[in-house]
Design an enzyme around this catalytic site. Sequence first.
Site, mmCIF file in Angstrom:
data_model
loop_
_atom_site.group_PDB
_atom_site.id
_atom_site.type_symbol
_atom_site.label_atom_id
_atom_site.label_comp_id
_atom_site.label_asym_id
_atom_site.label_seq_id
_atom_site.Cartn_x
_atom_site.Cartn_y
_atom_site.Cartn_z
ATOM 1 N N ASP A 11 0.620 -0.712 -0.208
ATOM 2 C CA ASP A 11 0.362 -0.023 0.065
ATOM 3 C C ASP A 11 0.944 1.114 0.132
ATOM 4 O OD1 ASP A 11 -2.138 1.927 0.917
ATOM 5 O OD2 ASP A 11 -1.306 2.211 2.756
ATOM 6 N N ASP A 13 -0.112 5.297 0.682
ATOM 7 C CA ASP A 13 0.068 5.957 2.126
ATOM 8 C C ASP A 13 0.298 5.861 3.671
ATOM 9 O OD1 ASP A 13 -0.376 8.933 0.551
ATOM 10 O OD2 ASP A 13 -2.025 7.749 -0.451
HETATM 11 O O1 LIG Z 1 -5.532 7.786 -1.056
HETATM 12 C C1 LIG Z 1 -6.351 6.763 -0.499
HETATM 13 O O2 LIG Z 1 -7.179 6.865 -0.776
HETATM 14 C C2 LIG Z 1 -5.464 6.039 0.559
HETATM 15 O O3 LIG Z 1 -4.224 5.614 -0.540
HETATM 16 P P1 LIG Z 1 -3.513 4.081 0.001
HETATM 17 O O4 LIG Z 1 -4.726 3.029 -0.743
HETATM 18 O O5 LIG Z 1 -2.504 4.299 -0.121
HETATM 19 O O6 LIG Z 1 -3.333 3.800 1.563
#
Ligand SMILES: O=C(O)COP(=O)(O)O
Length: 223
Positions: A11, A13
């Site tokens: 993932d 963030d």
């Molecule tokens: O920006 C988003 O909706 C969250 O991003 P992620 O899936 O990388 O945690």
Amino acid sequence: MTQAIQCVLFDLDGTLLDTSYDFTYALNATCRHFDAPPLNYQDIRKVVSQGGMAMTKLAFPNLPESELEARRQFFLDIYNEHIDCHTRIFPGLELGLEILAKKQIPWGIVTNKPGWLTEKLMMSFLFPSQPKTVISGDTLAVRKPFREPMDLAAKECGIANEACIYIGDHPRDIEAGINAQMQTGAAMYGYLPETARSKDWPADHRFDTPFDISLFIQKTFTE
Ligand SMILES: O=C(O)COP(=O)(O)O
């Protein structure tokens, strides 16, 4: 029997990149523009993984739904301009990324971030080896926790889903990995509130720090 891991998917963030400082700057600049009180960093950090709309709602809790979308766009435009000012790879993960590069292990990213932001962010980082796949929230018609983005990532890496591990900091990430029959890892250092951190996640592995991921990668690919 659990398959040997041949591919690592992250993932973005709160797992691979610490984007929280640039989001904090952009959200508070948005608050200033619309005469709303500023928010503190810790409160914003807890919702970064829930995406742009969740952060906009945090800043403007009493605004009707119909007006939130324009504020979200305003906020993301500012974020776009400052996307790589303070964002960094989570300290401790560099070793793991170097091992992936050295051993030529395919790795990639599956994020719910919109593609225009993901692509700009990716251009700011020189990883030890390039990700084989980068799937954004709008790459397909559905996003995490649906399995389709995960399936596409595994396909682009040329590895069976069962031999991929997906590491994320949000329950939705673990759900997506399970939906796609991947092995899963919970990044407990990410952007979750304390209450969620102590919950028993159904993940196969739990990483309390980014360095724990590096140690896991070292153990998996060099022993
Ligand atoms: O920006 C988003 O909706 C969250 O991003 P992620 O899936 O990388 O945690």
